[in-house]
Design a protein around this motif. Structure first.
Motif, PDB file in Angstrom:
ATOM      1  N   VAL A 102      37.014  46.349  53.581  1.00  0.00           N
ATOM      2  CA  VAL A 102      38.399  46.034  53.963  1.00  0.00           C
ATOM      3  C   VAL A 102      38.588  44.528  54.094  1.00  0.00           C
ATOM      4  O   VAL A 102      39.591  43.965  53.636  1.00  0.00           O
ATOM      5  CB  VAL A 102      38.752  46.744  55.284  1.00  0.00           C
ATOM      6  CG1 VAL A 102      40.109  46.271  55.800  1.00  0.00           C
ATOM      7  CG2 VAL A 102      38.766  48.259  55.089  1.00  0.00           C
ATOM      8  N   LEU A 103      37.624  43.859  54.710  1.00  0.00           N
ATOM      9  CA  LEU A 103      37.706  42.412  54.863  1.00  0.00           C
ATOM     10  C   LEU A 103      37.721  41.720  53.504  1.00  0.00           C
ATOM     11  O   LEU A 103      38.472  40.752  53.291  1.00  0.00           O
ATOM     12  CB  LEU A 103      36.526  41.912  55.701  1.00  0.00           C
ATOM     13  CG  LEU A 103      36.446  40.408  55.963  1.00  0.00           C
ATOM     14  CD1 LEU A 103      37.690  39.938  56.711  1.00  0.00           C
ATOM     15  CD2 LEU A 103      35.191  40.072  56.761  1.00  0.00           C
ATOM     16  N   ALA A 104      36.909  42.214  52.559  1.00  0.00           N
ATOM     17  CA  ALA A 104      36.882  41.623  51.224  1.00  0.00           C
ATOM     18  C   ALA A 104      38.225  41.801  50.515  1.00  0.00           C
ATOM     19  O   ALA A 104      38.697  40.890  49.824  1.00  0.00           O
ATOM     20  CB  ALA A 104      35.760  42.252  50.407  1.00  0.00           C
ATOM     21  N   VAL A 105      38.841  42.965  50.686  1.00  0.00           N
ATOM     22  CA  VAL A 105      40.155  43.201  50.077  1.00  0.00           C
ATOM     23  C   VAL A 105      41.183  42.230  50.649  1.00  0.00           C
ATOM     24  O   VAL A 105      42.017  41.673  49.915  1.00  0.00           O
ATOM     25  CB  VAL A 105      40.587  44.660  50.304  1.00  0.00           C
ATOM     26  CG1 VAL A 105      42.029  44.863  49.858  1.00  0.00           C
ATOM     27  CG2 VAL A 105      39.665  45.616  49.547  1.00  0.00           C
ATOM     28  N   LEU A 106      41.124  42.003  51.964  1.00  0.00           N
ATOM     29  CA  LEU A 106      42.062  41.058  52.581  1.00  0.00           C
ATOM     30  C   LEU A 106      41.804  39.636  52.103  1.00  0.00           C
ATOM     31  O   LEU A 106      42.755  38.871  51.846  1.00  0.00           O
ATOM     32  CB  LEU A 106      41.939  41.136  54.106  1.00  0.00           C
ATOM     33  CG  LEU A 106      42.342  42.465  54.753  1.00  0.00           C
ATOM     34  CD1 LEU A 106      42.088  42.427  56.249  1.00  0.00           C
ATOM     35  CD2 LEU A 106      43.805  42.785  54.462  1.00  0.00           C
ATOM     36  N   LEU A 107      40.533  39.255  51.983  1.00  0.00           N
ATOM     37  CA  LEU A 107      40.215  37.904  51.516  1.00  0.00           C
ATOM     38  C   LEU A 107      40.570  37.700  50.050  1.00  0.00           C
ATOM     39  O   LEU A 107      40.756  36.564  49.605  1.00  0.00           O
ATOM     40  CB  LEU A 107      38.717  37.628  51.718  1.00  0.00           C
ATOM     41  CG  LEU A 107      38.232  37.499  53.168  1.00  0.00           C
ATOM     42  CD1 LEU A 107      36.722  37.348  53.213  1.00  0.00           C
ATOM     43  CD2 LEU A 107      38.901  36.317  53.857  1.00  0.00           C
ATOM     44  N   ASN A 108      40.660  38.802  49.313  1.00  0.00           N
ATOM     45  CA  ASN A 108      40.980  38.711  47.886  1.00  0.00           C
ATOM     46  C   ASN A 108      42.487  38.758  47.622  1.00  0.00           C
ATOM     47  O   ASN A 108      42.917  38.623  46.476  1.00  0.00           O
ATOM     48  CB  ASN A 108      40.294  39.862  47.144  1.00  0.00           C
ATOM     49  CG  ASN A 108      40.295  39.662  45.644  1.00  0.00           C
ATOM     50  OD1 ASN A 108      39.957  38.597  45.141  1.00  0.00           O
ATOM     51  ND2 ASN A 108      40.692  40.692  44.911  1.00  0.00           N
ATOM     52  N   ALA A 109      43.269  38.938  48.675  1.00  0.00           N
ATOM     53  CA  ALA A 109      44.719  39.028  48.501  1.00  0.00           C
ATOM     54  C   ALA A 109      45.288  37.698  47.991  1.00  0.00           C
ATOM     55  O   ALA A 109      44.916  36.617  48.472  1.00  0.00           O
ATOM     56  CB  ALA A 109      45.380  39.412  49.821  1.00  0.00           C
ATOM     57  N   LYS A 110      46.174  37.789  47.033  1.00  0.00           N
ATOM     58  CA  LYS A 110      46.756  36.577  46.448  1.00  0.00           C
ATOM     59  C   LYS A 110      47.656  35.840  47.438  1.00  0.00           C
ATOM     60  O   LYS A 110      47.837  34.630  47.334  1.00  0.00           O
ATOM     61  CB  LYS A 110      47.544  36.947  45.199  1.00  0.00           C
ATOM     62  CG  LYS A 110      46.687  37.508  44.075  1.00  0.00           C
ATOM     63  CD  LYS A 110      47.528  37.834  42.856  1.00  0.00           C
ATOM     64  CE  LYS A 110      46.676  38.373  41.721  1.00  0.00           C
ATOM     65  NZ  LYS A 110      47.478  38.715  40.530  1.00  0.00           N
ATOM     66  N   SER A 111      48.226  36.575  48.380  1.00  0.00           N
ATOM     67  CA  SER A 111      49.142  35.956  49.328  1.00  0.00           C
ATOM     68  C   SER A 111      48.431  35.260  50.480  1.00  0.00           C
ATOM     69  O   SER A 111      49.091  34.625  51.318  1.00  0.00           O
ATOM     70  CB  SER A 111      50.095  37.017  49.891  1.00  0.00           C
ATOM     71  OG  SER A 111      49.358  38.053  50.531  1.00  0.00           O
ATOM     72  N   LEU A 112      47.107  35.373  50.543  1.00  0.00           N
ATOM     73  CA  LEU A 112      46.349  34.764  51.643  1.00  0.00           C
ATOM     74  C   LEU A 112      46.246  33.254  51.439  1.00  0.00           C
ATOM     75  O   LEU A 112      45.765  32.784  50.408  1.00  0.00           O
ATOM     76  CB  LEU A 112      44.950  35.380  51.734  1.00  0.00           C
ATOM     77  CG  LEU A 112      44.053  34.841  52.846  1.00  0.00           C
ATOM     78  CD1 LEU A 112      44.611  35.211  54.220  1.00  0.00           C
ATOM     79  CD2 LEU A 112      42.633  35.373  52.690  1.00  0.00           C
ATOM     80  N   ARG A 113      46.683  32.507  52.431  1.00  0.00           N
ATOM     81  CA  ARG A 113      46.594  31.047  52.370  1.00  0.00           C
ATOM     82  C   ARG A 113      45.279  30.581  52.976  1.00  0.00           C
ATOM     83  O   ARG A 113      44.722  31.216  53.860  1.00  0.00           O
ATOM     84  CB  ARG A 113      47.766  30.413  53.115  1.00  0.00           C
ATOM     85  CG  ARG A 113      49.141  30.811  52.565  1.00  0.00           C
ATOM     86  CD  ARG A 113      50.244  30.123  53.323  1.00  0.00           C
ATOM     87  NE  ARG A 113      50.149  28.666  53.225  1.00  0.00           N
ATOM     88  CZ  ARG A 113      50.941  27.816  53.885  1.00  0.00           C
ATOM     89  NH1 ARG A 113      51.907  28.302  54.680  1.00  0.00           N
ATOM     90  NH2 ARG A 113      50.797  26.525  53.751  1.00  0.00           N
TER      91      ARG A 113
END
Length: 308
Positions: A102-113
């Protein structure tokens, strides 16, 4: 005759070059096998032989055949240590793996600054000293002044005896394992996520697939090799856990052996009591257990399954 001699010489040179060409790959990979045999295979065989002896490291070893294994299997402390280790391994597989994914999916999000900053922050526990981390958690778990008990004390509730209760000590160790391991495993998953072609998700979106359908129909199957690799790493590290428990419990594995792992049991029997033959038997059983569990995981993920 001269022509025949030249032909034989040419054939000999070609044969020598062919043999050299065949042996060259083995020469390049030989350093690995030399180091593997010297630092792993040879010590493992020596430990296997030593497990058949009673030896304190000073007096002459005495051959006892399989008595060390009999004493090991009938030892209640070893049974407790094996149970504790199994709890750590199962908790790591059921908590760390999903959390890291789950953490990897969040870190891979394009919208993450500032994604690189977040990745570095989550990777920090890996490069931090285990001793320093464990000492910090020892302070956090303090019954009277620890940060985790501060809200309970402020509300007038009974503080949790993290390191002195038979049940809470396991929870404390699992929390430490999760905090320390999740960041590294999320990096592995992140590398796998970034290797998945974006066209697959675009095609799924055109077909009307939801976010969950993309995750379970595309992401999980494509991450199958990474999941296998990470699960084996988690299993090996959790079964061989030692430093954290040894420091948190001041080398006792307490309270009443409630937190002792198999490796700590091996250390205590081998180095504290100088029962080197018995400790070698513990190491042999541990190695066999890890080897069998790794094979079962490989079988579960279909590594040995023949392709049609």
């Amino acid at each position: 005759m001269v022509q025949a001699a030249m032909t034989r010489g040419r054939e000999a040179r070609d044969s020598g070059g062919f043999q050299q060409h065949k042996l060259a790959p083995y020469a390049f990979i030989s350093p690995f096998y030399v180091l593997f045999g010297f630092f792993f295979l040879a010590p493992s065989l020596i430990a296997l032989v030593l497990s058949l002896f009673r030896w304190d490291g000073i007096n002459d070893p005495r051959f006892v055949l399989a008595r060390n294994y009999g004493r090991l299997l009938s030892d209640k402390v070893f049974a407790q240590a094996a149970t504790n280790t199994a709890i750590y391994a199962i908790a790591s597989l059921l908590i760390v793996l999903p959390l890291a994914l789950v953490l990897a999916v969040l870190l891979n999000a394009k919208s993450l600054r500032f994604s690189n900053v977040w990745r570095a922050m989550y990777f920090t526990p890996v490069v931090t000293s285990t001793v320093a981390i464990t000492l910090v958690f020892q302070i956090l778990y303090n019954q009277d002044t620890g940060l985790l008990n501060a809200p309970l004390i402020y509300l007038g509730l009974e503080p949790i005896y993290w390191l002195g209760d038979r049940s809470w000590i396991k929870v404390a160790i699992i929390i430490l394992i999760v905090w320390r391991s999740t960041g590294l495993l999320s990096i592995y998953f992140l590398a796998g996520l970034q290797s998945i072609p974006e066209e697959l998700y675009e095609a799924a979106s055109i077909d009307g697939a939801s976010v969950l359908q993309k995750f379970f129909r595309i992401t999980i199957p494509m991450l199958r090799p990474i999941i296998l690799f990470v699960s084996i790493i988690v299993l090996l590290s959790s079964i061989q856990i030692f430093d954290e428990i040894h420091i948190l419990t001041h080398g006792t594995g307490g309270p009443a052996n409630a937190s002792m792992s198999v490796v700590q049991y091996l250390y205590e029997r081998g180095y504290s009591r100088l029962r080197l033959g018995f400790a070698s038997a513990v190491g042999t059983v541990l190695f066999a257990t890890v080897f069998i569990l790794s094979l079962l995981q490989l079988q579960w993920y279909g590594v040995f399954r023949k392709e049609d």
